[in-house]
Design a protein around this motif. Sequence first.
Motif, PDB file in Angstrom:
ATOM      1  N   LEU A  80       0.828  -1.203   0.000  1.00  0.00           N
ATOM      2  CA  LEU A  80       0.000   0.000   0.000  1.00  0.00           C
ATOM      3  C   LEU A  80       0.865   1.256   0.000  1.00  0.00           C
ATOM      4  N   ILE A  81       1.942   1.219   0.774  1.00  0.00           N
ATOM      5  CA  ILE A  81       2.821   2.381   0.880  1.00  0.00           C
ATOM      6  C   ILE A  81       3.651   2.559  -0.389  1.00  0.00           C
ATOM      7  N   ILE A  82       4.188   1.477  -0.933  1.00  0.00           N
ATOM      8  CA  ILE A  82       5.017   1.573  -2.135  1.00  0.00           C
ATOM      9  C   ILE A  82       4.186   1.992  -3.340  1.00  0.00           C
ATOM     10  N   LEU A  83       2.909   1.626  -3.363  1.00  0.00           N
ATOM     11  CA  LEU A  83       2.033   2.076  -4.447  1.00  0.00           C
ATOM     12  C   LEU A  83       1.913   3.596  -4.478  1.00  0.00           C
ATOM     13  N   THR A  84       2.129   4.252  -3.330  1.00  0.00           N
ATOM     14  CA  THR A  84       2.095   5.715  -3.282  1.00  0.00           C
ATOM     15  C   THR A  84       3.494   6.312  -3.444  1.00  0.00           C
ATOM     16  N   ALA A  85       4.442   5.478  -3.915  1.00  0.00           N
ATOM     17  CA  ALA A  85       5.832   5.894  -4.131  1.00  0.00           C
ATOM     18  C   ALA A  85       6.563   6.159  -2.815  1.00  0.00           C
ATOM     19  N   GLY A  86       6.100   5.533  -1.732  1.00  0.00           N
ATOM     20  CA  GLY A  86       6.780   5.639  -0.444  1.00  0.00           C
ATOM     21  C   GLY A  86       7.544   4.367  -0.117  1.00  0.00           C
ATOM     22  N   ILE A  87       8.005   4.272   1.099  1.00  0.00           N
ATOM     23  CA  ILE A  87       8.723   3.090   1.586  1.00  0.00           C
ATOM     24  C   ILE A  87       8.561   3.058   3.095  1.00  0.00           C
ATOM     25  N   ASP A  88       8.553   1.863   3.677  1.00  0.00           N
ATOM     26  CA  ASP A  88       8.414   1.748   5.133  1.00  0.00           C
ATOM     27  C   ASP A  88       9.464   0.793   5.678  1.00  0.00           C
ATOM     28  N   LEU A  89      10.476   1.365   6.323  1.00  0.00           N
ATOM     29  CA  LEU A  89      11.534   0.557   6.916  1.00  0.00           C
ATOM     30  C   LEU A  89      11.203   0.123   8.338  1.00  0.00           C
ATOM     31  N   SER A  90      10.056   0.564   8.858  1.00  0.00           N
ATOM     32  CA  SER A  90       9.703   0.248  10.243  1.00  0.00           C
ATOM     33  C   SER A  90       8.688  -0.885  10.355  1.00  0.00           C
ATOM     34  N   ALA A  91       8.360  -1.544   9.238  1.00  0.00           N
ATOM     35  CA  ALA A  91       7.313  -2.571   9.239  1.00  0.00           C
ATOM     36  C   ALA A  91       7.581  -3.669  10.260  1.00  0.00           C
ATOM     37  N   GLY A 133      12.794 -10.288  13.982  1.00  0.00           N
ATOM     38  CA  GLY A 133      12.270  -9.273  13.081  1.00  0.00           C
ATOM     39  C   GLY A 133      13.275  -8.339  12.456  1.00  0.00           C
ATOM     40  N   THR A 134      14.569  -8.511  12.736  1.00  0.00           N
ATOM     41  CA  THR A 134      15.548  -7.587  12.163  1.00  0.00           C
ATOM     42  C   THR A 134      15.616  -7.679  10.637  1.00  0.00           C
ATOM     43  N   GLU A 135      15.259  -8.852  10.085  1.00  0.00           N
ATOM     44  CA  GLU A 135      15.318  -9.030   8.635  1.00  0.00           C
ATOM     45  C   GLU A 135      13.954  -8.846   7.971  1.00  0.00           C
ATOM     46  N   TYR A 136      12.912  -8.622   8.766  1.00  0.00           N
ATOM     47  CA  TYR A 136      11.560  -8.563   8.206  1.00  0.00           C
ATOM     48  C   TYR A 136      11.354  -7.385   7.261  1.00  0.00           C
ATOM     49  N   ASN A 137      11.983  -6.250   7.544  1.00  0.00           N
ATOM     50  CA  ASN A 137      11.776  -5.072   6.711  1.00  0.00           C
ATOM     51  C   ASN A 137      12.226  -5.325   5.276  1.00  0.00           C
ATOM     52  N   LEU A 138      13.457  -5.837   5.129  1.00  0.00           N
ATOM     53  CA  LEU A 138      13.974  -6.106   3.792  1.00  0.00           C
ATOM     54  C   LEU A 138      13.209  -7.234   3.119  1.00  0.00           C
ATOM     55  N   ASP A 139      12.799  -8.243   3.892  1.00  0.00           N
ATOM     56  CA  ASP A 139      12.036  -9.356   3.314  1.00  0.00           C
ATOM     57  C   ASP A 139      10.704  -8.872   2.761  1.00  0.00           C
ATOM     58  N   SER A 140      10.051  -7.948   3.479  1.00  0.00           N
ATOM     59  CA  SER A 140       8.759  -7.447   3.008  1.00  0.00           C
ATOM     60  C   SER A 140       8.920  -6.633   1.730  1.00  0.00           C
ATOM     61  N   ILE A 141       9.970  -5.818   1.660  1.00  0.00           N
ATOM     62  CA  ILE A 141      10.224  -5.040   0.451  1.00  0.00           C
ATOM     63  C   ILE A 141      10.581  -5.965  -0.709  1.00  0.00           C
TER      64      ILE A 141
END
Length: 348
Positions: free
Chosen positions: A86-97, A273-281
Amino acid sequence: MGQAELLGVSMTTTTAADFEVRRQDSMGRRLQHLLHGNPVLGPLAVLVLAIVAFSIVNGRFFSAANLSLVLLQVTVIAMLALGQTLIILTAGIDLSAGAIAVFSSMLMALFATDAGVPAPLALLLGFACGTAMGALNGLLVTRIKLPPFIVTLGTLTIFFSLNAVVSNSETVRGADMPALMTWTGDAIPIGSFRLSYGSIIMLLLFGFFAYALSSTAWGKHVYATGDDIEAARLAGIRTGRVLFSVYTTAGLLYAVAGWILIGRLASASPNVGTEYNLDSITAVVLGGTSLFGGRGGVIGTLVGALIVGVFRNGLQLAGVEVVWQGFAIGLLVLVAVSIDQWIRKVKS
């Protein structure tokens, strides 16, 4: 052979070569347009090829028990990737997921144990906290006008630090929590296949947001904002509200992922969860959603998460070392971004 005949042969050869080049260029453009209009086709083809290849390499891969394990392993990442999409569709990014998911899971567990709050209320409080964390990201992006990368990089550290403080870096065991807290880890047997309740929740939410993005005004506004935020604003779309709603909704989805994580681990641990952010992206990118916004969808993200799970599981069964598994996933991401850049040129 005379000069006229030689010239004729040369012109015929040149014409044939030019025709072949134009034919190949035309095929490339048709493929480019097809993938631009249907972003999920590429990832789906990769997933099918990967399943076939790993099934040939190791017969155990396609067993019901192993496929159950793959789905179970990707459920949390898929949930995080849903909010990330949802966030990337708006041209954003979320490193805190990942930080929001883990912090929410710890808060739920502590509410239900140390605070003695009834399990349903503990879940609701955890969801509310995750939503509030997402809303904080949204406020900083829309009100303070900070770049999403900087905002979520900062809140990533803040949420993980608060998580360590609140939990005292101690794990809460599943045995100490009410059954509802770990319920998402229970499974329904379907023959030899086992489908966890967490996976069912994840699939239902993917279905809901696939509908919301494709068939509601909110979904159309999300795509319009990501494609060209200034044009969307001039068209009367309240882009600030759209962005805020996207970050807030993502926070709620991360909190649900935190609940599923408790069931997956049968505990609430502050040290995951330290690797979850990159895995989600990674799942979002492999699923065909453009990092530049405005193109993609959640079904592709689900396929992308499955690609990550299939590759890791398949390479593990093939005896490939963990470091090379990461290499393969990283290579896939580079290829996916390169293809995305090529597909985006269809507009020019």
